[in-house]
Design a protein around this motif. Structure first.
Motif, PDB file in Angstrom:
ATOM      1  N   THR A  64       0.836  -1.213   0.000  1.00 56.08           N
ATOM      2  CA  THR A  64       0.000   0.000   0.000  1.00 56.08           C
ATOM      3  C   THR A  64       0.862   1.251   0.000  1.00 56.08           C
ATOM      4  OG1 THR A  64      -1.770  -1.151   1.174  1.00 56.08           O
ATOM      5  CG2 THR A  64      -1.792   1.253   1.229  1.00 56.08           C
ATOM      6  N   VAL A  65       1.890   1.277   0.829  1.00 56.19           N
ATOM      7  CA  VAL A  65       2.790   2.437   0.875  1.00 56.19           C
ATOM      8  C   VAL A  65       3.485   2.618  -0.471  1.00 56.19           C
ATOM      9  CG1 VAL A  65       4.871   3.365   1.955  1.00 56.19           C
ATOM     10  CG2 VAL A  65       3.114   2.299   3.361  1.00 56.19           C
ATOM     11  N   ALA A  66       3.875   1.520  -1.110  1.00 57.88           N
ATOM     12  CA  ALA A  66       4.511   1.620  -2.433  1.00 57.88           C
ATOM     13  C   ALA A  66       3.562   2.247  -3.450  1.00 57.88           C
ATOM     14  CB  ALA A  66       4.965   0.239  -2.896  1.00 57.88           C
ATOM     15  N   ARG A  67       2.291   1.830  -3.437  1.00 56.58           N
ATOM     16  CA  ARG A  67       1.311   2.428  -4.366  1.00 56.58           C
ATOM     17  C   ARG A  67       1.090   3.895  -4.039  1.00 56.58           C
ATOM     18  NH1 ARG A  67      -1.631  -2.216  -3.090  1.00 56.58           N
ATOM     19  NH2 ARG A  67      -3.120  -0.925  -1.927  1.00 56.58           N
ATOM     20  N   ARG A  68       0.988   4.216  -2.769  1.00 58.20           N
ATOM     21  CA  ARG A  68       0.777   5.610  -2.373  1.00 58.20           C
ATOM     22  C   ARG A  68       1.939   6.495  -2.854  1.00 58.20           C
ATOM     23  NH1 ARG A  68      -3.783   3.869  -1.336  1.00 58.20           N
ATOM     24  NH2 ARG A  68      -4.701   3.699   0.762  1.00 58.20           N
ATOM     25  N   ILE A  69       3.158   6.013  -2.696  1.00 56.09           N
ATOM     26  CA  ILE A  69       4.323   6.795  -3.112  1.00 56.09           C
ATOM     27  C   ILE A  69       4.313   7.013  -4.618  1.00 56.09           C
ATOM     28  CG2 ILE A  69       6.843   6.715  -3.297  1.00 56.09           C
ATOM     29  CD1 ILE A  69       6.920   5.409  -0.556  1.00 56.09           C
ATOM     30  N   LYS A  70       3.918   6.025  -5.374  1.00 51.94           N
ATOM     31  CA  LYS A  70       3.825   6.192  -6.831  1.00 51.94           C
ATOM     32  C   LYS A  70       2.747   7.208  -7.196  1.00 51.94           C
ATOM     33  CE  LYS A  70       5.556   1.629  -8.154  1.00 51.94           C
ATOM     34  NZ  LYS A  70       5.273   0.350  -8.846  1.00 51.94           N
ATOM     35  N   ALA A  73       3.480  10.693  -9.089  1.00 48.68           N
ATOM     36  CA  ALA A  73       2.774  11.015 -10.337  1.00 48.68           C
ATOM     37  C   ALA A  73       2.108  12.381 -10.248  1.00 48.68           C
ATOM     38  CB  ALA A  73       1.735   9.935 -10.636  1.00 48.68           C
ATOM     39  N   ASP A  74       1.572  12.722  -9.084  1.00 50.47           N
ATOM     40  CA  ASP A  74       0.951  14.034  -8.920  1.00 50.47           C
ATOM     41  C   ASP A  74       1.989  15.144  -9.011  1.00 50.47           C
ATOM     42  OD1 ASP A  74      -1.607  15.561  -7.924  1.00 50.47           O
ATOM     43  OD2 ASP A  74       0.019  16.275  -6.635  1.00 50.47           O
ATOM     44  N   ILE A  75       3.158  14.939  -8.407  1.00 48.51           N
ATOM     45  CA  ILE A  75       4.230  15.932  -8.493  1.00 48.51           C
ATOM     46  C   ILE A  75       4.700  16.088  -9.934  1.00 48.51           C
ATOM     47  CG2 ILE A  75       6.595  16.436  -7.786  1.00 48.51           C
ATOM     48  CD1 ILE A  75       6.011  15.078  -5.134  1.00 48.51           C
ATOM     49  N   LEU A  96      14.353  -2.267  -5.315  1.00 51.69           N
ATOM     50  CA  LEU A  96      13.483  -1.096  -5.168  1.00 51.69           C
ATOM     51  C   LEU A  96      13.522  -0.225  -6.417  1.00 51.69           C
ATOM     52  CD1 LEU A  96      11.744   0.786  -3.307  1.00 51.69           C
ATOM     53  CD2 LEU A  96      13.901   1.875  -2.675  1.00 51.69           C
ATOM     54  N   ASP A  97      12.345   0.235  -6.841  1.00 52.70           N
ATOM     55  CA  ASP A  97      12.244   1.260  -7.884  1.00 52.70           C
ATOM     56  C   ASP A  97      12.315   2.611  -7.185  1.00 52.70           C
ATOM     57  OD1 ASP A  97      11.791   2.818 -10.073  1.00 52.70           O
ATOM     58  OD2 ASP A  97       9.666   2.333 -10.259  1.00 52.70           O
ATOM     59  N   ALA A  98      13.491   3.191  -7.181  1.00 52.67           N
ATOM     60  CA  ALA A  98      13.733   4.395  -6.386  1.00 52.67           C
ATOM     61  C   ALA A  98      13.285   5.672  -7.075  1.00 52.67           C
ATOM     62  CB  ALA A  98      15.220   4.508  -6.034  1.00 52.67           C
ATOM     63  N   ARG A 105      11.622  11.431  -6.842  1.00 56.16           N
ATOM     64  CA  ARG A 105      10.706  12.484  -7.272  1.00 56.16           C
ATOM     65  C   ARG A 105      10.179  13.266  -6.063  1.00 56.16           C
ATOM     66  NH1 ARG A 105       9.937  14.782 -11.918  1.00 56.16           N
ATOM     67  NH2 ARG A 105       9.743  12.773 -12.983  1.00 56.16           N
ATOM     68  N   ILE A 106       9.893  12.553  -4.982  1.00 58.88           N
ATOM     69  CA  ILE A 106       9.346  13.199  -3.786  1.00 58.88           C
ATOM     70  C   ILE A 106      10.443  13.906  -2.996  1.00 58.88           C
ATOM     71  CG2 ILE A 106       8.200  12.762  -1.581  1.00 58.88           C
ATOM     72  CD1 ILE A 106       6.707  10.463  -2.937  1.00 58.88           C
ATOM     73  N   ARG A 107      11.599  13.255  -2.826  1.00 61.09           N
ATOM     74  CA  ARG A 107      12.652  13.800  -1.974  1.00 61.09           C
ATOM     75  C   ARG A 107      13.363  14.989  -2.598  1.00 61.09           C
ATOM     76  NH1 ARG A 107      16.410   9.600   1.154  1.00 61.09           N
ATOM     77  NH2 ARG A 107      16.727  11.531   2.324  1.00 61.09           N
ATOM     78  N   LEU A 108      13.503  14.993  -3.922  1.00 63.24           N
ATOM     79  CA  LEU A 108      14.316  16.008  -4.589  1.00 63.24           C
ATOM     80  C   LEU A 108      13.484  17.082  -5.265  1.00 63.24           C
ATOM     81  CD1 LEU A 108      16.960  13.627  -6.224  1.00 63.24           C
ATOM     82  CD2 LEU A 108      17.120  14.869  -4.057  1.00 63.24           C
ATOM     83  N   SER A 109      12.188  17.115  -5.030  1.00 61.28           N
ATOM     84  CA  SER A 109      11.325  18.115  -5.651  1.00 61.28           C
ATOM     85  C   SER A 109      10.868  19.129  -4.615  1.00 61.28           C
ATOM     86  CB  SER A 109      10.108  17.445  -6.304  1.00 61.28           C
ATOM     87  OG  SER A 109       9.243  18.413  -6.859  1.00 61.28           O
ATOM     88  N   ASN A 110      10.703  20.361  -5.056  1.00 61.01           N
ATOM     89  CA  ASN A 110      10.171  21.418  -4.188  1.00 61.01           C
ATOM     90  C   ASN A 110       8.651  21.486  -4.232  1.00 61.01           C
ATOM     91  OD1 ASN A 110      12.736  22.319  -3.379  1.00 61.01           O
ATOM     92  ND2 ASN A 110      12.947  23.548  -5.236  1.00 61.01           N
TER      93      ASN A 110
END
Length: 651
Positions: free
Chosen positions: A212-218, A222-224, A627-629, A634-639
């Motif tokens: 579930t966490v993996a899907r949420r992160i994707k 995708a939204d970012i 892991l598909d990092a 995308r989340i860690r390196l985006s503003n």
């Protein structure tokens, strides 16, 4: 009479029936008739006579429908003495408290129930006169129509909470299982201690399993990405920064960052993080970036510059990545990372100093390469009361730490002299004052060079910032060289303190080597950072321009004159950064401001790529090789912050 009529009708259809109630509502009761050898229960007819006003028989479906006449309470003006007015339809109203605005059902329109609400919820007002409640009811605030309160259901709230927790897991770079194994139990314990067990049970609805966490992160990534693509489509231009490296599983990973103007500021975000399937050649790198551009319909014509490390794969002359990008973006330029230029320039030094540096590295590796030696050195340093208990490892990759490595070695020279075995061939270096003088100088000069390099790193660093730092360093190098020629070593604190400690002076050979190194370093830096005529000096400070710059046409120069004559703009120039200053003038002075932003868009360094690979290595470890990092990066390196509400609405 009704019961008798019912019995006659039933006898005509069948000889006997039984009655069974299967469903019931407020307005009607439905009964099903089944054929049996028993007589109809008399209780049915009694119940029908006492409570039912109408009977309807349906022979085809064997159903009898009993409709009850609903009972509605009326509102009385005397109820205002209990603090209640009516809400809704006058014929079947609800009761609304004038104090807390709580709405009760129609069945609560009874004096006893209204009085109980007043005494339990508003005990301080239970003795108030009806005029008090009438005045409170007629106030302007109470005359406003009540706004319906829209709240999420438990499932919606649990889904949003799951996305929020997954977002924080991605930001921290932790494993997905931490949500189910650590975060959720801790949240339940906190809620149970702070509130009660009833609220704690609601946390079970928050899904935080590994998948579930993996899907949420994707979904968050995708939204970012969707938001970033929308910004790039409406921006005037952008610049790219790209680099390639290998991860722990052996895959070649490509990181591309983009800089663009958005909402009166210049933003920096991760454009894409992709693994190269085959060879990490320039053509493969370009195809990866080009596929992303074509997929999202981003125009290459908006690309103004590409910054790289100038490696063979990046800056080829025929079919390599930067060359191919400049082919599809004809107006784009290319630049070499200024940090890499600085790193290449400081490698050159005289032979005598280079030998001391190599020997110092060998002494460090002699200790650090043997864990047993490191443990013994730690015990010795603790017994001798040393400031430090370990040496720092020196590597070419971590060249920015070279100053700290040499300073640590120099500070532990006494402990190392006691610790080192006389059989080690370099043990005599720690007793040689000339060798130690050179080591002290190297520790000082590399510390200063590393400080300059670190000052050029960070976000929103422009070419002007880097060249200002280098101009300052060039002046300092000339000053340091002239000071050493005069035997003044105040600018080198480690060397100066050692000279005071041994009560000695520096030999002419050592002074000559130091001056040669400083002058040679200045010449090398001038080669990598040549002084050119800056046609864009008006961007750095438009208020110092007195003649028309060569790069501006007459219309743009007239706009620049209007801009510099505005007192409010001059005040903003002193308060805002250079990027934000020009970005904020797009609406008022579009022509000249867009030209200035185009000058500020190119990346000066590869700092973002270097930082990105550090995050990548910390996220995709040897324990998470599969892991598909890319979504995590995308989340860690985006503003850009993902819109979780929008994601949940789409679902």
């Amino acid at each position: 009479m009704i019961a008798r009529l019912l019995c006659i009708l039933l006898k005509q259809e069948v000889e006997s029936f039984c009655y069974q109630i299967v469903s019931e509502s407020n307005d009607q009761k439905v009964g099903i008739l089944q054929s049996e050898d028993k007589q109809l229960q008399p209780s049915v007819s009694k119940k029908s006579e006492g409570e039912l006003s109408r009977i309807k028989f349906i022979s085809n479906s064997n159903k009898i429908t009993f409709s009850k006449k609903p009972k509605r309470r009326k509102y009385d003006e005397s109820y205002l003495s209990f603090g209640f007015t009516y809400f809704g339809n006058r014929d079947a109203p609800h009761a609304q408290c004038v104090l807390c605005k709580k709405i009760l059902s129609n069945s609560s329109l009874a004096p006893s129930k209204l009085r109980r609400h007043l005494e339990t919820k508003h005990a301080a007002y239970k003795d108030k006169d009806i005029s008090f409640f009438k005045q409170h009811l007629d106030s302007p605030e109470n005359n406003k129509p009540p706004t319906p309160k829209i709240v999420n259901t438990d499932n919606e709230s649990a889904t949003e909470a799951s996305y929020n927790v997954s977002y924080h897991i991605a930001l921290s770079g932790e494993a997905h299982t931490i949500g189910e194994l650590l975060i959720k139990p801790c949240a339940k314990d906190v809620v149970m201690r702070m509130f009660d067990e009833q609220y704690s049970k609601k946390i079970d609805a928050v899904q935080l399993s590994n998948s579930t966490v993996a899907r949420r992160i994707k979904d968050l990534a995708a939204d970012i990405e969707e938001e970033l693509v929308c910004r790039l489509k409406i921006c005037d231009g952008f610049s790219l920064q790209l680099d390639e490296s290998a991860d722990v599983s052996g895959l070649a990973v490509l990181l591309v960052f983009v800089r663009y103007r958005f909402n009166k500021s210049i933003e920096e975000d991760l454009l894409l993080c992709e693994s190269l399937q085959s060879n990490a050649t320039g053509e493969e790198i370009f195809n990866c970036i080009n596929s992303f551009m074509q997929k999202h319909e981003i125009e290459w014509e908006k690309c103004v510059d590409v910054c790289s490390d100038a490696s063979r794969a990046m800056d080829g002359k025929i079919a390599e990545a930067v060359t191919l990008i400049k082919y599809v973006a004809p107006e784009s330029t290319s630049s070499h990372c200024l940090l890499y230029r600085h790193a290449l320039a400081v490698k050159i030094m005289p032979t005598s100093l280079k030998n001391v540096l190599d020997q110092a590295v060998q002494i460090i590796n002699y200790i650090k390469a043997r864990p047993h030696q490191s443990r013994l050195l730690k015990i010795l340093c603790e017994e001798m009361g040393a400031q430090h208990t370990a040496l720092l490892l020196n590597t070419e990759v971590r060249w920015l730490s070279r100053g700290k490595v040499l300073v640590r070695l120099f500070e532990l020279r006494r402990e190392l002299l006691v610790f080192m075995d006389s059989a080690f061939r370099l043990s005599d270096c720690l007793t040689n004052s000339s060798w130690l003088l050179r080591l002290a100088y190297l520790a000082d000069i590399f510390t200063k060079l590393n400080e300059v390099n670190l000052s050029m790193q960070g976000k929103n660093v422009t070419v002007f910032t880097v060249f200002d730092k280098m101009s300052s360093l060039l002046r300092k190098l000339e000053f340091w060289a002239s000071s050493v020629e005069e035997e003044n070593f105040d600018c080198f604190p480690t060397l100066g303190d050692f000279l005071t400690e041994i009560n000695s002076t520096v030999d002419k050979d050592i002074c000559s080597a130091i001056v040669q190194h400083l002058r040679g370093l200045r010449s090398t830096l001038l080669k990598y950072f040549p002084v050119t005529n800056d046609n864009n000096a008006w961007v750095r400070n438009p208020f110092t321009v007195t003649v028309k710059p060569v790069s501006l046409v007459a219309r743009d120069y007239e706009s620049l004159i209007d801009l510099t004559s505005d007192s409010q703009v001059k005040q903003n120039f002193s308060e805002l950064s250079l990027n934000d200053f020009w970005s904020s003038l797009i609406q008022e002075y579009p022509s000249i401001a867009r030209r200035a932003v185009r000058v500020l868009l190119p990346f000066a360094t590869m700092h973002l790529c270097e930082t990105g690979f550090s995050y990548y290595a910390a996220t995709k470890t040897k324990y998470r090789k599969r892991l598909d990092a890319a979504p995590h990066m995308r989340i860690r390196l985006s503003n850009i912050t993902p819109n979780i509400k929008r994601i949940c609405d789409k679902r």
